[in-house]
Write a protein that holds these residues in place. Structure first.
Motif, PDB file in Angstrom:
ATOM      1  N   ILE A   1     -11.021  12.212  -2.452  1.00 53.61           N
ATOM      2  CA  ILE A   1     -10.979  13.653  -2.650  1.00 53.61           C
ATOM      3  C   ILE A   1     -12.261  14.288  -2.126  1.00 53.61           C
ATOM      4  N   VAL A   2     -12.221  15.596  -1.976  1.00 53.09           N
ATOM      5  CA  VAL A   2     -13.371  16.354  -1.521  1.00 53.09           C
ATOM      6  C   VAL A   2     -14.079  16.943  -2.736  1.00 53.09           C
ATOM      7  N   LEU A   3     -15.381  16.725  -2.833  1.00 51.33           N
ATOM      8  CA  LEU A   3     -16.177  17.300  -3.919  1.00 51.33           C
ATOM      9  C   LEU A   3     -16.652  18.701  -3.520  1.00 51.33           C
ATOM     10  N   PRO A   4     -16.916  19.565  -4.509  1.00 47.95           N
ATOM     11  CA  PRO A   4     -16.836  19.325  -5.947  1.00 47.95           C
ATOM     12  C   PRO A   4     -15.399  19.350  -6.455  1.00 47.95           C
ATOM     13  N   LEU A   5     -15.197  18.767  -7.633  1.00 44.66           N
ATOM     14  CA  LEU A   5     -13.883  18.785  -8.244  1.00 44.66           C
ATOM     15  C   LEU A   5     -13.494  20.221  -8.579  1.00 44.66           C
TER      16      LEU A   5
ATOM     17  N   LEU B   1       0.846  -1.186   0.000  1.00 49.14           N
ATOM     18  CA  LEU B   1       0.000   0.000   0.000  1.00 49.14           C
ATOM     19  C   LEU B   1       0.883   1.239   0.000  1.00 49.14           C
ATOM     20  N   LEU B   2       0.768   2.037  -1.048  1.00 44.64           N
ATOM     21  CA  LEU B   2       1.517   3.287  -1.159  1.00 44.64           C
ATOM     22  C   LEU B   2       0.538   4.435  -1.000  1.00 44.64           C
ATOM     23  N   ILE B   3       0.707   5.236   0.030  1.00 49.22           N
ATOM     24  CA  ILE B   3      -0.240   6.306   0.347  1.00 49.22           C
ATOM     25  C   ILE B   3       0.389   7.658   0.031  1.00 49.22           C
ATOM     26  N   GLU B   4      -0.313   8.443  -0.748  1.00 49.77           N
ATOM     27  CA  GLU B   4       0.080   9.824  -1.047  1.00 49.77           C
ATOM     28  C   GLU B   4      -0.854  10.745  -0.282  1.00 49.77           C
ATOM     29  N   GLU B   5      -0.305  11.516   0.633  1.00 51.29           N
ATOM     30  CA  GLU B   5      -1.103  12.397   1.478  1.00 51.29           C
ATOM     31  C   GLU B   5      -0.983  13.825   0.958  1.00 51.29           C
ATOM     32  N   SER B   6      -2.118  14.402   0.524  1.00 51.20           N
ATOM     33  CA  SER B   6      -2.075  15.752  -0.030  1.00 51.20           C
ATOM     34  C   SER B   6      -3.488  16.303  -0.102  1.00 51.20           C
ATOM     35  N   GLY B   7      -3.600  17.555  -0.546  1.00 55.63           N
ATOM     36  CA  GLY B   7      -4.908  18.161  -0.741  1.00 55.63           C
ATOM     37  C   GLY B   7      -5.587  17.645  -1.998  1.00 55.63           C
ATOM     38  N   SER B   8      -6.898  17.863  -2.089  1.00 58.67           N
ATOM     39  CA  SER B   8      -7.669  17.332  -3.219  1.00 58.67           C
ATOM     40  C   SER B   8      -7.154  17.829  -4.563  1.00 58.67           C
ATOM     41  N   HIS B   9      -6.796  19.109  -4.647  1.00 55.92           N
ATOM     42  CA  HIS B   9      -6.334  19.657  -5.928  1.00 55.92           C
ATOM     43  C   HIS B   9      -5.070  18.927  -6.392  1.00 55.92           C
ATOM     44  N   ASP B  10      -4.150  18.706  -5.458  1.00 54.04           N
ATOM     45  CA  ASP B  10      -2.920  17.999  -5.814  1.00 54.04           C
ATOM     46  C   ASP B  10      -3.215  16.551  -6.196  1.00 54.04           C
ATOM     47  N   LEU B  11      -4.139  15.921  -5.482  1.00 47.16           N
ATOM     48  CA  LEU B  11      -4.462  14.518  -5.768  1.00 47.16           C
ATOM     49  C   LEU B  11      -5.107  14.366  -7.140  1.00 47.16           C
ATOM     50  N   VAL B  12      -5.938  15.323  -7.526  1.00 50.19           N
ATOM     51  CA  VAL B  12      -6.547  15.279  -8.860  1.00 50.19           C
ATOM     52  C   VAL B  12      -5.464  15.337  -9.934  1.00 50.19           C
ATOM     53  N   ARG B  13      -4.477  16.185  -9.743  1.00 47.65           N
ATOM     54  CA  ARG B  13      -3.368  16.261 -10.704  1.00 47.65           C
ATOM     55  C   ARG B  13      -2.577  14.957 -10.742  1.00 47.65           C
ATOM     56  N   GLU B  14      -2.373  14.353  -9.573  1.00 47.51           N
ATOM     57  CA  GLU B  14      -1.628  13.095  -9.529  1.00 47.51           C
ATOM     58  C   GLU B  14      -2.394  11.965 -10.218  1.00 47.51           C
ATOM     59  N   LEU B  15      -3.713  11.953 -10.069  1.00 43.17           N
ATOM     60  CA  LEU B  15      -4.520  10.970 -10.796  1.00 43.17           C
ATOM     61  C   LEU B  15      -4.361  11.144 -12.300  1.00 43.17           C
TER      62      LEU B  15
ATOM     63  N   LEU C   1     -21.532  22.941   8.944  1.00 41.78           N
ATOM     64  CA  LEU C   1     -20.675  22.815   7.762  1.00 41.78           C
ATOM     65  C   LEU C   1     -20.462  21.332   7.481  1.00 41.78           C
ATOM     66  N   HIS C   2     -20.417  20.991   6.217  1.00 41.39           N
ATOM     67  CA  HIS C   2     -20.268  19.595   5.803  1.00 41.39           C
ATOM     68  C   HIS C   2     -19.308  19.538   4.619  1.00 41.39           C
ATOM     69  N   ARG C   3     -18.794  18.360   4.381  1.00 45.48           N
ATOM     70  CA  ARG C   3     -18.013  18.138   3.169  1.00 45.48           C
ATOM     71  C   ARG C   3     -18.344  16.755   2.628  1.00 45.48           C
ATOM     72  N   THR C   4     -18.268  16.623   1.310  1.00 49.05           N
ATOM     73  CA  THR C   4     -18.584  15.359   0.640  1.00 49.05           C
ATOM     74  C   THR C   4     -17.299  14.727   0.139  1.00 49.05           C
ATOM     75  N   ILE C   5     -17.066  13.496   0.568  1.00 49.86           N
ATOM     76  CA  ILE C   5     -15.870  12.744   0.187  1.00 49.86           C
ATOM     77  C   ILE C   5     -16.246  11.761  -0.918  1.00 49.86           C
ATOM     78  N   ALA C   6     -15.397  11.704  -1.949  1.00 45.26           N
ATOM     79  CA  ALA C   6     -15.630  10.783  -3.057  1.00 45.26           C
ATOM     80  C   ALA C   6     -14.367   9.984  -3.343  1.00 45.26           C
ATOM     81  N   LEU C   7     -14.564   8.806  -3.909  1.00 48.36           N
ATOM     82  CA  LEU C   7     -13.461   7.970  -4.373  1.00 48.36           C
ATOM     83  C   LEU C   7     -13.342   8.172  -5.873  1.00 48.36           C
TER      84      LEU C   7
END
Length: 294
Positions: free
Chosen positions: A146-150, A122-136, A266-272
Motif C-alpha cells: 500500500i501507499v503511505l500514509p494510511l 499466488l492470489l493477487i488482488e489489484e486495487s487502490g490502497s484504500h480498497d486494499l486496507v479494507r480488504e486486509l 514528487l515521491h511516494r512511500t510504499i509499505a508492506l
C-alpha cells in the motif's frame, strides 16, 4: 512408554484430579487411569499417592514431570516445524497491491518466490490502497502493498516501509515535453497540459492533483478513469501526458518518453502491511521476507 501416557500423566499432575484430567485430555476417566497404571508398571514405580480427594506426586512422579513436559514440548515443536514446512509445499498467499506495483515491483519477486515454492498458489488482488486496507481488515488478504500514509480511520495494521519511489512524467515521443530544456518538468509546467488521469480512488491521481493544486492551478484532463495499462496506452497514443512511478516507466518505456520531475519532485512511500491482530501464515511470511530483501 507411550507418548499418550505422558500426556495423561502431566494432565493428572497439573490438575491433581483424575476426573478433571480425563476431561482435559478428552478421554474417559477409566481409560486414563488404566494408562497411568500401565506407565507405572513400565517404569517400575508409583507416580502418584492416591488418597481420597488428595492426589500427590511421589518422588518418581516429581522426577518424571519436568522430563515429560520437555518431551511433550519437543513433540509440539516438531509438529509445528513439520506443519510449517508443509505449508511451504502447498497452500496459498493472498497478496494485494496497487496496479502500478503489480506492473513494476512484483513480477521479479513473484517469479523468484514461485521458483522456490512452486506449490504455493499466488492470489493477487489489484486495487487502490484504500480498497486494499479494507480488504486486509476483512481478512480477505494476508498481505498488501500500500501507499503511505494510511487513510484516516484505518484498521490496526502493521506496516513496514518497503521503498520510496520517485514519480516521473511520461509522454509520447512525438509530443513536446512540458518545460523542455529546463532540467526536468516542474509541477507548474503541467498547467495547461492535458493530463491522462487515473480513476478516482487511485493513489497516483490524488497525489498528482494535490501537487497541481499546491502549485496554484487545477489540472486539466484529456482522458480520465483508466488503470495503469490504459493510462500508458493513452499516453503512447498521444492523448496527453501522465505522472507515473519511475519503476513503471522503466518497465514500460517502449513508445514512451520518460522525463524526471525537477527537484523537489514528487515521491511516494510504499509499505508492506498486514493485520496487527493476526500473524500471516508461513508462506505469506516467506513472501514478506523476499519482498523486504529484494
Amino acid at each position: 512408554m507411550q507418548f499418550q501416557q505422558l500426556q495423561y500423566f502431566v494432565a493428572v499432575a497439573e490438575t491433581r484430579h483424575f476426573t478433571r484430567a480425563a476431561e482435559l485430555v478428552h478421554v474417559a476417566q477409566p481409560s486414563l487411569s488404566q494408562q497411568i497404571k500401565a506407565l507405572e508398571r513400565e517404569l517400575g514405580a508409583d507416580l502418584f499417592l492416591r488418597a481420597r480427594g488428595n492426589i500427590t506426586l511421589t518422588d518418581a512422579g516429581e522426577a518424571l514431570l519436568p522430563l515429560a513436559r520437555r518431551i511433550l514440548a519437543d513433540a509440539d515443536t516438531a509438529r509445528h516445524e513439520v506443519q510449517e514446512l508443509v505449508q511451504l509445499r502447498s497452500g496459498r498467499v493472498r497478496l494485494g497491491a496497487t496496479p502500478s506495483l503489480c506492473t513494476g515491483l512484483l513480477p521479479d519477486v513473484l517469479r523468484a518466490f514461485h521458483d522456490r515454492y512452486p506449490g504455493i498458489q499466488l492470489l493477487i488482488e489489484e486495487s487502490g490502497s484504500h480498497d486494499l486496507v479494507r480488504e486486509l481488515a476483512r481478512g480477505v488478504l494476508d498481505l498488501a502493498l500500500i501507499v503511505l500514509p494510511l487513510p484516516p480511520a484505518s484498521p490496526a495494521l502493521t506496516t513496514v516501509e518497503l521503498l520510496r519511489e520517485d514519480l516521473v512524467v511520461v509522454s509520447s515521443p512525438e509530443a513536446t515535453v512540458p518545460g523542455q530544456g529546463r532540467g526536468g518538468v516542474n509541477i507548474s509546467d503541467l498547467e495547461g497540459e492535458r493530463l491522462v488521469m487515473f480513476r478516482h480512488g487511485y493513489d497516483l491521481r490524488e497525489l498528482t492533483v494535490a501537487a497541481c493544486r499546491s502549485a496554484g492551478f487545477e489540472p486539466g484532463f484529456a482522458v480520465e478513469g483508466g488503470e495503469m495499462d490504459a493510462v500508458l496506452g493513452f499516453v503512447r497514443a498521444g492523448l496527453g501526458v501522465a505522472v507515473v512511478p519511475r519503476m513503471v516507466a522503466a518497465r514500460s518505456g517502449r513508445g514512451l518518453r520518460v522525463t524526471p520531475l525537477a527537484p523537489p519532485g514528487l515521491h511516494r512511500t510504499i509499505a508492506l502491511a498486514h493485520r496487527s491482530d493476526v500473524a500471516p501464515p508461513r508462506a505469506a511470511r516467506e513472501l514478506q521476507r523476499m519482498l523486504l530483501e529484494r
